[in-house]
Design an enzyme around this catalytic site. Structure first.
Site, short mmCIF file in Angstrom:
data_model
loop_
_atom_site.label_atom_id
_atom_site.label_comp_id
_atom_site.label_asym_id
_atom_site.label_seq_id
_atom_site.Cartn_x
_atom_site.Cartn_y
_atom_site.Cartn_z
N GLU A 1 -22.99 -12.62 13.38
CA GLU A 1 -24.05 -13.51 13.82
C GLU A 1 -25.07 -12.82 14.73
O GLU A 1 -24.73 -11.91 15.47
CB GLU A 1 -23.43 -14.69 14.59
N CYS B 1 -30.32 -11.58 20.21
CA CYS B 1 -29.00 -11.16 20.64
C CYS B 1 -28.31 -10.56 19.41
O CYS B 1 -28.12 -11.24 18.40
CB CYS B 1 -28.26 -12.39 21.15
N CYS C 1 -13.72 -8.47 17.99
CA CYS C 1 -13.70 -7.60 19.17
C CYS C 1 -12.26 -7.35 19.59
O CYS C 1 -11.43 -8.26 19.56
CB CYS C 1 -14.47 -8.26 20.32
N CYS D 1 -10.99 -10.76 25.70
CA CYS D 1 -11.15 -11.54 26.94
C CYS D 1 -10.71 -12.97 26.63
O CYS D 1 -11.00 -13.52 25.56
CB CYS D 1 -12.60 -11.52 27.41
N CYS E 1 -13.31 -15.90 25.52
CA CYS E 1 -14.36 -15.58 24.54
C CYS E 1 -13.91 -15.85 23.11
O CYS E 1 -12.85 -15.37 22.69
CB CYS E 1 -14.73 -14.10 24.70
N LEU F 1 -18.44 -8.38 34.89
CA LEU F 1 -17.47 -8.15 35.97
C LEU F 1 -16.50 -9.33 36.06
O LEU F 1 -15.29 -9.16 36.02
CB LEU F 1 -18.22 -7.93 37.28
N ASN G 1 -19.15 -21.45 28.71
CA ASN G 1 -19.47 -22.26 27.53
C ASN G 1 -18.18 -22.55 26.78
O ASN G 1 -17.45 -21.62 26.46
CB ASN G 1 -20.44 -21.51 26.61
N CYS H 1 -23.47 -17.74 24.83
CA CYS H 1 -22.60 -16.61 25.17
C CYS H 1 -21.14 -16.95 24.95
O CYS H 1 -20.66 -17.97 25.43
CB CYS H 1 -22.75 -16.25 26.64
N1 SAH Z 1 -18.81 -7.56 24.72
C1 SAH Z 1 -19.86 -7.56 25.65
C2 SAH Z 1 -21.07 -8.32 25.20
C3 SAH Z 1 -20.88 -9.65 24.50
S1 SAH Z 1 -20.55 -11.09 25.38
C4 SAH Z 1 -19.40 -8.06 26.99
O1 SAH Z 1 -18.32 -8.61 27.05
O2 SAH Z 1 -20.11 -7.84 27.96
C5 SAH Z 1 -21.96 -11.45 26.42
C6 SAH Z 1 -21.54 -12.14 27.73
O3 SAH Z 1 -21.01 -13.45 27.50
C7 SAH Z 1 -20.47 -11.38 28.50
O4 SAH Z 1 -20.75 -11.33 29.86
C8 SAH Z 1 -19.25 -12.23 28.24
O5 SAH Z 1 -18.24 -12.03 29.17
C9 SAH Z 1 -19.83 -13.62 28.27
N2 SAH Z 1 -18.96 -14.65 27.70
C10 SAH Z 1 -17.92 -14.50 26.83
N3 SAH Z 1 -17.37 -15.69 26.56
C11 SAH Z 1 -18.05 -16.62 27.25
C12 SAH Z 1 -17.97 -18.03 27.35
N4 SAH Z 1 -17.06 -18.74 26.68
N5 SAH Z 1 -18.84 -18.67 28.18
C13 SAH Z 1 -19.78 -17.96 28.85
N6 SAH Z 1 -19.93 -16.62 28.76
C14 SAH Z 1 -19.07 -15.96 27.99
FE1 SF4 Z 2 -15.29 -8.74 23.42
FE2 SF4 Z 2 -15.88 -11.25 24.03
FE3 SF4 Z 2 -14.73 -9.68 25.86
FE4 SF4 Z 2 -17.30 -9.23 25.14
S1 SF4 Z 2 -16.49 -11.06 26.18
S2 SF4 Z 2 -15.65 -7.70 25.36
S3 SF4 Z 2 -17.20 -9.82 22.96
S4 SF4 Z 2 -13.80 -10.34 23.90
#
Ligand code: SAH
Ligand code: SF4
Length: 360
Positions: A108, A123, A130, A134, A137, A231, A306, A350
């Site tokens: 996407e 974006c 991935c 995390c 996510c 962070l 989110n 995000c």
């Molecule tokens: N993998 C990279 C970039 C993609 S995510 C990273 O992790 O930085 C872009 C941003 O969205 C990151 O800061 C991530 O931690 C945040 N993010 C992931 N899941 C989210 C969620 N459910 N709600 C809000 N932000 C989220």
């Molecule tokens: Fe991967 Fe999502 Fe963590 Fe970004 S926030 S590193 S996309 S698992």
């Protein structure tokens, strides 16, 4: 390049079925290609222009190339390899593109409009799924499938520009995947987006969860782009509970890398901090964060969580809690902003990118 641990190092090279895409080739590569076909050198400039300025989708649209050359090209090449599978427009105008890749996987990209500046941003995704996993996510929940090629990364930009008819001036690598775990393709894509598609390097942002060796590599590359760091917590215990990669690269390794990066490039970092109710959103966390970031040239971007579906146990803090957190940070002298979510109604915000079609 600095070495990565084995489980994160797999570049999962793949071969594309069909003909090779021209999008993703630099000017130098197009010159080589034209030379190898015994065509005059100016054909490379023409091809380059059709690909990156006119953003055409088919060799037949390259009207000033003679037919014989187009036919010869078509034996081995095609313009691109992505297909729009779905396009969803949010109430706020954000558009989510779901692209089908040549091997059937989907990925996407999200087109956003910023009213205050009157500009468009995209974006981009760098991987399918991935590996970083995390806990908050949706992409992380998919697991890692494969890296995107340079062509697949650059084509997201070119295709959305062609489809939307908008000039897209800003690029954020915040889509699916961890950009720094597809580092070589990321760097080559940035080179092409900057030199060929002419997106200003200062208008490009990479967001990373904190792949420490790659932060040192990027410092060495010394590009004037923006580096954003996810962070998300001011101490190891809280960070490890939501980001398993903190075990590999805890704060005592990440923070020196950030200081090194800021010193080597002279650039101000963006610190991203997701706000999860009851997990990391208390004023005490804000004070710890303020102290942790003392002496680091950075802005702080708070990202209220989110939702990614029921059952993950996280909640977005109340607006009061968000403002209390922000206020507690202000005495530490950093610029603090709260990210405005876009496209939540179409799962484009995000962390929400999770290929519903792929899951089906
Ligand atoms: N993998 C990279 C970039 C993609 S995510 C990273 O992790 O930085 C872009 C941003 O969205 C990151 O800061 C991530 O931690 C945040 N993010 C992931 N899941 C989210 C969620 N459910 N709600 C809000 N932000 C989220
Ligand atoms: Fe991967 Fe999502 Fe963590 Fe970004 S926030 S590193 S996309 S698992």
């Amino acid at each position: 390049m600095n070495a990565l641990p084995q489980n994160l190092a797999d570049p999962s090279a793949h071969t594309l079925p069909g003909r090779e895409p021209l999008i993703g080739k630099s000017m130098e590569e197009l010159r080589e290609l034209v030379k190898s076909m015994d065509e005059p050198a100016f054909r490379a400039e023409q091809l380059h222009h059709w690909l990156y300025v006119h953003c055409v989708r088919s060799l037949d649209d390259m009207s000033n190339l003679k037919r014989a050359f187009r036919d010869k090209l078509a034996e081995r090449y095609q313009v691109g390899s992505l297909v729009i599978d779905q396009k969803e427009v949010s109430q706020d105008g954000t558009t989510k593109y779901l692209f089908r890749l040549p091997d059937g996987k989907v990925v996407e990209s999200v087109l956003m409009y910023f009213e205050e500046r009157g500009t468009y941003a995209i974006c981009l995704s760098t991987q399918v799924g991935c590996a970083v996993n995390c806990d908050f996510c949706a992409t992380g929940k998919l697991g890692f499938m494969r890296n995107l090629s340079v062509a697949e990364i650059v084509e997201q930009y070119v295709y959305v520009q062609a489809d939307s008819g908008k000039e897209i001036r800003n690029i954020v690598f915040m889509g699916q995947g961890e950009p720094m775990l597809n580092y070589d393709n990321l760097m080559q894509s940035i080179h092409i987006l900057n030199k060929s598609a002419e997106v200003g390097i200062r208008h490009i942002t990479i967001s990373t969860s904190g792949i420490v060796p790659r932060i040192y590599d990027l410092a060495e590359a010394n590009l004037q782009l923006t580096l954003a760091i996810s962070l998300h917590a001011p101490d190891n215990a809280t960070r490890e509970a939501i980001m398993p990669l903190n075990k590999k690269w805890p704060l005592e390794e990440l923070m020196p890398a950030l200081h090194h990066y800021a010193g080597a490039t002279g650039k101000r970092l963006t610190i991203e901090y997701i706000l999860l109710a009851g997990v990391n959103d208390q004023p005490s966390h804000a004070h710890d964060l303020g102290k942790l970031l003392q002496g680091l040239k950075c802005n702080i971007n708070l990202i209220p969580y989110n939702p990614i579906g029921d059952g993950y146990g996280y909640k977005r803090p109340s607006n009061n809690a968000i403002h209390r957190f922000k206020d507690a940070l202000l005495p530490y002298g950093k610029k603090v902003t709260v990210r405005v979510e876009r496209g939540v109604d179409i799962a484009a915000a995000c962390g929400q990118l999770a290929n519903k079609v792929q899951q089906a």
